[in-house]
Design an enzyme around this catalytic site. Structure first.
Site, PDB file in Angstrom:
ATOM      1  N   LYS A 121      -4.719  16.663  -7.358  1.00 22.22           N
ATOM      2  CA  LYS A 121      -3.940  16.649  -8.590  1.00 22.22           C
ATOM      3  C   LYS A 121      -3.179  17.956  -8.812  1.00 22.22           C
ATOM      4  O   LYS A 121      -2.097  17.955  -9.401  1.00 22.22           O
ATOM      5  CB  LYS A 121      -4.846  16.324  -9.785  1.00 22.22           C
ATOM      6  CG  LYS A 121      -5.272  14.864  -9.816  1.00 22.22           C
ATOM      7  CD  LYS A 121      -4.063  13.942  -9.840  1.00 22.22           C
ATOM      8  CE  LYS A 121      -4.414  12.482  -9.805  1.00 22.22           C
ATOM      9  NZ  LYS A 121      -3.222  11.607  -9.808  1.00 22.22           N
ATOM     10  N   ASP A 135       0.857  -1.178   0.000  1.00 22.46           N
ATOM     11  CA  ASP A 135       0.000   0.000   0.000  1.00 22.46           C
ATOM     12  C   ASP A 135       0.894   1.229   0.000  1.00 22.46           C
ATOM     13  O   ASP A 135       1.819   1.320   0.821  1.00 22.46           O
ATOM     14  CB  ASP A 135      -0.884  -0.021   1.251  1.00 22.46           C
ATOM     15  CG  ASP A 135      -2.003   1.012   1.217  1.00 22.46           C
ATOM     16  OD1 ASP A 135      -1.716   2.181   0.879  1.00 22.46           O
ATOM     17  OD2 ASP A 135      -3.149   0.656   1.539  1.00 22.46           O
ATOM     18  N   TYR A 168     -10.569  15.706  -5.445  1.00 23.10           N
ATOM     19  CA  TYR A 168      -9.663  15.134  -6.447  1.00 23.10           C
ATOM     20  C   TYR A 168      -8.862  16.224  -7.149  1.00 23.10           C
ATOM     21  O   TYR A 168      -7.639  16.096  -7.331  1.00 23.10           O
ATOM     22  CB  TYR A 168     -10.461  14.337  -7.478  1.00 23.10           C
ATOM     23  CG  TYR A 168      -9.609  13.707  -8.550  1.00 23.10           C
ATOM     24  CD1 TYR A 168      -8.885  12.538  -8.298  1.00 23.10           C
ATOM     25  CD2 TYR A 168      -9.519  14.268  -9.826  1.00 23.10           C
ATOM     26  CE1 TYR A 168      -8.106  11.949  -9.276  1.00 23.10           C
ATOM     27  CE2 TYR A 168      -8.734  13.688 -10.808  1.00 23.10           C
ATOM     28  CZ  TYR A 168      -8.036  12.529 -10.529  1.00 23.10           C
ATOM     29  OH  TYR A 168      -7.248  11.961 -11.507  1.00 23.10           O
TER      30      TYR A 168
END
Length: 284
Positions: A169, A69, A165
């Protein structure tokens, strides 16, 4: 009849580590690197999925799958160690593992959902990238190697995701610049801002979206409707068609003097925009 001389691939003899390599763009990049002559380690949380990718590859002996992970710094350190032990070095690192928020607008999130999804998404999309580079940079210094980060059209433009999101980014875009500065001159750091594609990209578990994928949720026409290049390049929603930029950045011969740069491989989405596909829609 004369024949053209056989030429080596752009990455002949290199060793690459790709996170999120069990599906989607990570898998596509790993297989493309393999085709270009590299040995490739793929990392992901599902060992069976990694094993399936390797079993279906044309050169399984040149691949290694490691279950880990990207939020686990010790697991990442172990993965880099196994890479070097198995293949002798590390030339290219591709921080790629990520999740999407399925355009979930702030108007459709409770305070708790917003907090939980932020923590989960940033821990994978941002901290995961940082921890991956932290684990690998000493080996990349030794090889005079490089980092190629997977970014998104949402690293530059609105409506490629919801606010969580998009923020993640934009943060990853900042990491390209900052890490290129910090790791120069021995390690190059670049990014590829991909557009919408047909992948198994999932959503945050914290808001019940881990069982949903882009491939299941969006028809091909939905993705391609905003893409000016699709009429002439119909396959460009397939992850395989996004891999060329990753090869370019990984190649010392072809981009040895490039760092801190991002290729927007979005099929032209940036020049058309998303129109009524905005995250908020008619929520207000």
């Amino acid at each position: 009849m004369s024949t053209l001389p056989q030429t080596a691939g752009w990455l002949e003899g290199d060793v690459a580590l790709v996170t999120g390599g069990g599906s989607g763009i990570g898998k596509a990049v790993a297989l493309r690197y393999l085709a270009e002559g590299a040995k490739v380690v793929i990392l992901g949380r599902d060992q069976d999925k990694l094993d399936e990718v390797i079993a279906g590859s044309p050169a399984a002996q040149n691949m290694l799958g490691i279950a880990a992970d990207v939020r686990d710094s010790e697991a990442l350190q172990h993965a880099v160690g196994r890479t070097v032990e198995h293949f002798g070095k590390l030339d290219t690192l591709v921080p790629n593992a990520g999740i999407w928020d399925f355009n979930r607008s702030i108007t459709r999130l409770s305070a708790q959902e917003l907090s939980d999804s932020f923590d989960e998404l940033f821990s994978i999309n941002v901290k995961g990238y940082l921890l991956t580079v932290q684990a690998a940079w000493p080996e990349l210094v030794k090889s005079r190697g490089n980092v190629v980060m997977t970014l998104s059209n949402a690293s530059f433009h609105t409506a490629g995701g919801g606010p969580v999101y998009t923020a993640s980014k934009f943060a990853a875009r900042g990491l390209v610049n900052q890490l290129a500065y910090e790791l120069a001159p021995k390690v190059r750091v670049n990014g590829v801002a991909v557009g919408g594609m047909n992948t198994d990209l999932r959503g945050p578990e914290s808001i019940g979206l881990s069982g949903r994928s882009i491939a299941d949720s969006f028809a091909r026409s939905t993705i391609t409707g905003n893409n000016p290049l699709i009429p002439l390049h119909d396959a460009s929603v397939d992850p395989t068609d996004f891999t060329g930029s990753y090869v370019l950045f990984a190649s010392r011969r072809n981009s040895g003097n490039i760092t801190g740069q991002i290729i927007q491989a979005d099929g032209g989405i940036a020049i058309r925009g998303f129109g009524d596909k905005a995250a908020g829609g008619d929520a207000l």
